[in-house]
Design an enzyme around this catalytic site. Structure first.
Site, PDB file in Angstrom:
ATOM      1  CE  LYS A  69      -2.205  -0.257   3.908  1.00  0.00           C
ATOM      2  NZ  LYS A  69      -1.914  -1.499   4.586  1.00  0.00           N
ATOM      3  NE  ARG A  78       6.847  -2.555   6.267  1.00  0.00           N
ATOM      4  CZ  ARG A  78       5.517  -2.549   6.206  1.00  0.00           C
ATOM      5  NH1 ARG A  78       4.910  -2.109   5.126  1.00  0.00           N
ATOM      6  NH2 ARG A  78       4.805  -3.001   7.216  1.00  0.00           N
ATOM      7  NE  ARG A 138      -4.373  -0.480  10.221  1.00  0.00           N
ATOM      8  CZ  ARG A 138      -3.318   0.138   9.677  1.00  0.00           C
ATOM      9  NH1 ARG A 138      -3.380   1.390   9.333  1.00  0.00           N
ATOM     10  NH2 ARG A 138      -2.215  -0.534   9.466  1.00  0.00           N
ATOM     11  NE  ARG A 153       6.081  -0.138  10.214  1.00  0.00           N
ATOM     12  CZ  ARG A 153       4.932  -0.086   9.557  1.00  0.00           C
ATOM     13  NH1 ARG A 153       4.872   0.438   8.349  1.00  0.00           N
ATOM     14  NH2 ARG A 153       3.838  -0.566  10.101  1.00  0.00           N
ATOM     15  NE  ARG A 180       1.608  -4.151  11.640  1.00  0.00           N
ATOM     16  CZ  ARG A 180       2.479  -3.829  10.686  1.00  0.00           C
ATOM     17  NH1 ARG A 180       3.660  -4.386  10.664  1.00  0.00           N
ATOM     18  NH2 ARG A 180       2.137  -2.961   9.759  1.00  0.00           N
TER      19      ARG A 180
HETATM   20  P1  AMP Z   1       0.731   1.168   9.151  1.00  0.00           P
HETATM   21  O1  AMP Z   1       1.961   2.004   8.953  1.00  0.00           O
HETATM   22  O2  AMP Z   1      -0.447   1.675   8.353  1.00  0.00           O
HETATM   23  O3  AMP Z   1       0.979  -0.308   8.949  1.00  0.00           O
HETATM   24  O4  AMP Z   1       0.299   1.342  10.693  1.00  0.00           O
HETATM   25  C1  AMP Z   1       1.173   0.925  11.737  1.00  0.00           C
HETATM   26  C2  AMP Z   1       0.397   0.837  13.040  1.00  0.00           C
HETATM   27  O5  AMP Z   1      -0.141   2.133  13.364  1.00  0.00           O
HETATM   28  C3  AMP Z   1      -0.811  -0.089  13.027  1.00  0.00           C
HETATM   29  O6  AMP Z   1      -0.458  -1.438  13.274  1.00  0.00           O
HETATM   30  C4  AMP Z   1      -1.650   0.512  14.147  1.00  0.00           C
HETATM   31  O7  AMP Z   1      -1.135   0.182  15.428  1.00  0.00           O
HETATM   32  C5  AMP Z   1      -1.418   2.012  13.955  1.00  0.00           C
HETATM   33  N1  AMP Z   1      -2.413   2.607  13.016  1.00  0.00           N
HETATM   34  C6  AMP Z   1      -2.170   3.187  11.805  1.00  0.00           C
HETATM   35  N2  AMP Z   1      -3.308   3.614  11.220  1.00  0.00           N
HETATM   36  C7  AMP Z   1      -4.315   3.291  12.092  1.00  0.00           C
HETATM   37  C8  AMP Z   1      -5.719   3.439  12.067  1.00  0.00           C
HETATM   38  N3  AMP Z   1      -6.352   4.008  11.017  1.00  0.00           N
HETATM   39  N4  AMP Z   1      -6.426   2.994  13.151  1.00  0.00           N
HETATM   40  C9  AMP Z   1      -5.811   2.440  14.210  1.00  0.00           C
HETATM   41  N5  AMP Z   1      -4.501   2.239  14.278  1.00  0.00           N
HETATM   42  C10 AMP Z   1      -3.737   2.661  13.245  1.00  0.00           C
END
Ligand code: AMP
Length: 205
Positions: A13, A122, A88, A152, A163
């Site tokens: 994404k 990653r 989400r 990360r 996740r």
């Molecule tokens: P990402 O970089 O999109 O994979 O997000 C990393 C982490 O940030 C996720 O595993 C969640 O803990 C948190 N996170 C990011 N976006 C959201 C969202 N829209 N709602 C809740 N948690 C989020």
């Protein structure tokens, strides 16, 4: 054009979002990047979000919705934006529908069994958000800004599994949500970066 890009963690994404935003000259709004920036800056929000993120859990809706509303109200979003990692949950999708109309929700279809490996390799730059893989950046240096690349905290194997479970339980149902609204466009996300992008551009026409 107000766009959403959906897909499992590690589905590509973020990579596709960066290309789409460059092509269409719209801001790339990643709630994950915004949260990581808050953590790096040591803000109150960052402190609250970190424990959820490190455990692979979702950050509570009220915090993320407020963060997103703020970002979307900035001037650069007037002519469109692309949301990556938001919404989400159904509550987030409902909150979003109250503030803007979405034109298209892209969904990257991937094989969940192969995503854990992708995430283990990653590498990200915490300074500018650039994302790559260990194979493509063997020197561990960000090609975009020259800073150090890191793994990360939530890409560690033990967190990744959680996740993916969280994705299936909370986020996968949003595909149906946008399908019912007639906004969903599905794209095969297991192809090369270039092929996925070509399929996305075809879907946006
Ligand atoms: P990402 O970089 O999109 O994979 O997000 C990393 C982490 O940030 C996720 O595993 C969640 O803990 C948190 N996170 C990011 N976006 C959201 C969202 N829209 N709602 C809740 N948690 C989020």
């Amino acid at each position: 054009m107000n766009l959403i890009i959906m897909g499992a963690p590690g589905s590509g994404k973020g990579t596709q979002a960066a290309i789409i935003c460059k092509t269409h000259n719209i801001p790339h709004i990643s709630t994950g990047d915004l949260l990581r920036k808050n953590i790096a800056d040591g803000t109150e929000l960052g402190k609250k979000a970190k424990e959820f993120m490190d455990a692979g859990k979702l950050v509570p809706d009220d915090l993320v919705i407020a963060l997103l509303k703020n970002r979307i109200s900035e001037a650069d979003c007037k002519n469109g934006f692309l949301l990556d990692g938001f919404p989400r949950t159904k509550a987030q999708a409902d909150a979003l529908a109250e503030i803007v109309d979405i034109d298209i929700a892209l969904n990257l279809i991937t094989d969940l069994n192969k995503l854990a490996d992708r995430m283990a390799s990653r590498r990200v730059c915490l300074k500018c958000g650039f994302t790559t893989s260990a194979q493509d950046a063997p020197d561990g240096i960000c090609k975009a800004c020259g800073d150090k690349l890191v793994i990360r905290d939530d890409d560690k194997r033990e967190v990744v599994e959680n996740r993916l479970k969280v994705y299936e339980a909370n986020t996968a149902p949003l595909v149906e949500y946008y399908e019912q609204k007639g906004l969903l466009k599905a794209v095969d996300g297991m192809q090369s970066i270039e092929a996925v992008n070509a399929a996305i551009e075809a879907a946006l026409k």
